[in-house]
Design an enzyme around this catalytic site. Structure first.
Site, PDB file in Angstrom:
ATOM      1  CE  LYS A 199      39.690 -32.512  31.820  1.00 14.37           C
ATOM      2  NZ  LYS A 199      38.321 -32.663  32.331  1.00 14.37           N
ATOM      3  CE  LYS A 239      42.097 -38.868  27.581  1.00  9.32           C
ATOM      4  NZ  LYS A 239      41.230 -38.921  28.719  1.00  9.32           N
ATOM      5  CE  LYS A 245      32.893 -35.738  25.810  1.00 12.65           C
ATOM      6  NZ  LYS A 245      32.250 -35.620  27.130  1.00 12.65           N
TER       7      LYS A 245
HETATM    8  P1  AMP Z   1      34.637 -37.591  29.485  1.00 12.44           P
HETATM    9  O1  AMP Z   1      34.570 -37.317  28.041  1.00 12.44           O
HETATM   10  O2  AMP Z   1      35.942 -37.172  30.069  1.00 12.44           O
HETATM   11  O3  AMP Z   1      33.441 -37.122  30.251  1.00 12.44           O
HETATM   12  O4  AMP Z   1      34.656 -39.185  29.613  1.00 12.44           O
HETATM   13  C1  AMP Z   1      33.500 -39.979  29.685  1.00 12.44           C
HETATM   14  C2  AMP Z   1      33.865 -41.451  29.722  1.00 12.44           C
HETATM   15  O5  AMP Z   1      34.499 -41.840  28.507  1.00 12.44           O
HETATM   16  C3  AMP Z   1      34.842 -41.859  30.836  1.00 12.44           C
HETATM   17  O6  AMP Z   1      34.444 -43.104  31.381  1.00 12.44           O
HETATM   18  C4  AMP Z   1      36.149 -42.007  30.122  1.00 12.44           C
HETATM   19  O7  AMP Z   1      36.997 -42.947  30.764  1.00 12.44           O
HETATM   20  C5  AMP Z   1      35.726 -42.504  28.772  1.00 12.44           C
HETATM   21  N1  AMP Z   1      36.693 -42.122  27.728  1.00 12.44           N
HETATM   22  C6  AMP Z   1      36.995 -40.867  27.319  1.00 12.44           C
HETATM   23  N2  AMP Z   1      37.922 -40.889  26.338  1.00 12.44           N
HETATM   24  C7  AMP Z   1      38.211 -42.201  26.102  1.00 12.44           C
HETATM   25  C8  AMP Z   1      39.089 -42.899  25.194  1.00 12.44           C
HETATM   26  N3  AMP Z   1      39.827 -42.237  24.295  1.00 12.44           N
HETATM   27  N4  AMP Z   1      39.120 -44.237  25.247  1.00 12.44           N
HETATM   28  C9  AMP Z   1      38.341 -44.917  26.127  1.00 12.44           C
HETATM   29  N5  AMP Z   1      37.501 -44.339  27.006  1.00 12.44           N
HETATM   30  C10 AMP Z   1      37.429 -42.992  27.013  1.00 12.44           C
END
Ligand code: AMP
Ligand code: TRP
Length: 335
Positions: A113, A198, A201
């Protein structure tokens, strides 16, 4: 025997996508009855990168509504907004003062980031994992269901537990050691435009992800255009076909089948046959979630009451832990 505790959270930044849902929230739902659950919307984390104050509150409500829409059951879970419970910020500060900077400098997510922020990387971005440790430890969580990408942050949380208890609470530990809960299935959902990255967002291309609230037409269009290869016959096993493995995995989950069943079903298919099948299953899987989301968002009084209740329950637990931590550190009591 008291149930074990679970805590997890998602940031209110942008739309939730399939990775968030399959990697995290779906796993919260599947196991929720076994635990006492705390699910927060981590809005304090959302301001570690530049954010728009005009949409922060609304995005937080939307994520809370999505938790409900995905099937979080209030009989087993408290849903709340992180910034509503002040103890998160306060414990993060206490942890800041016992966490060596070099534990944070090397974190993968920070480095990824930080590159995007150029010269204006905030202290908060580096501190992100310390705040996350505070989230988890305030609730003495036994289990933390997250996607694979959060493993390193969980390790740091565990290191903070060891250090705090060792330095300040050797006789009676203040914090419980949490375990990550990472299910193999859905732990790493990959981008639709590059099967080696991966789904995220922050990818500038919306084409790279399926958002939980995407319309059926948009889902169809994204799957039609998603990256594939030229081989016929689909399988999980070929490491040179990351897109194939990702899409088959998604199909297995959204159609409710085992990988083995999908491997047999798709073994002789071409992409032209598989893609409409995947799109249909995905649309059908997401439809009830989308309907429930609309329903919750239209009933603001209900959503507010859920969050008020969640905050009260969360605060009671969090304040108790914070008081124990301050006592161990030697603070005087407020007069
Ligand atoms: P965040 O969007 O960073 O707040 O992530 C929220 C949750 O989604 C966390 O538990 C991440 O580990 C999970 N997560 C985000 N992106 C992925 C992905 N591409 N595959 C699996 N889990 C994800
Ligand atoms: N860092 C997590 C993510 O990006 C979100 C998060 C913040 C979290 N605090 C947490 C997850 C506590 C689990 C527990 O996905």
């Amino acid at each position: 025997m008291a149930k074990q505790r679970v805590l997890s959270g998602v940031q209110p930044t942008g739309n939730l996508h399939l990775g968030n849902y399959l990697g995290a929230i779906r796993n919260w739902v599947v196991n929720q009855a076994e635990y006492e659950n705390f699910f927060c919307v981590v809005d304090l984390h959302a301001i570690t990168v530049p954010h728009d104050p005009k949409v922060l509150a609304e995005n937080s409500y939307a994520i809370a509504a999505l938790y409900l829409a995905c099937g979080i059951d209030l009989a087993h879970a408290n849903i709340f907004i992180q910034s509503h419970v002040r103890a998160h910020s306060e414990l993060a500060w206490l942890f800041n003062c016992i966490t060596p900077v070099n534990w944070l400098e090397g974190m993968i997510q920070f480095k990824e980031k930080a590159i995007k922020q150029g010269d204006s990387v905030s202290m908060g971005l580096m501190d992100y994992p310390v705040l996350m440790a505070a989230d988890i430890l305030l609730y003495q969580a036994d289990r933390v269901p997250v996607g694979e990408d959060q493993k390193q942050h969980l390790e740091l949380t565990r290191d903070i537990v060891t250090r705090f208890n060792h330095l300040f609470a050797a006789e009676q530990p203040v914090f419980k050691m949490p375990e990550p809960l990472i299910l193999a299935e859905g732990a790493r959902v990959m981008s639709l435009t590059d099967g080696t990255k991966k789904m995220s967002k922050s990818d500038p291309s919306d084409q790279s992800r399926i958002n939980i609230l995407d319309s059926p037409e948009l889902i169809q269009q994204k799957i039609k255009k998603c990256k594939t290869d030229t081989e016929r016959g689909l399988s999980f096993d070929n490491p040179d076909r990351p897109e194939c493995r990702n899409l088959l995995g998604l199909y297995a989950i959204v159609s409710g089948q085992t990988k083995e069943a999908v491997a047999i079903e798709c073994r002789e298919m071409g992409w032209g046959q598989f893609k409409p099948l995947l799109a249909e299953s995905m649309i059908a899987h997401l439809a009830p979630i989308q309907a429930k989301y609309q329903e919750v968002m239209l009933d603001r009084a209900y959503l507010e009451s859920v969050l008020r209740n969640g905050r009260e329950k969360a605060e009671a637990v969090a304040d108790e832990t914070l008081a124990a931590a301050k006592k161990a550190l030697g603070f005087s009591l407020p007069l």
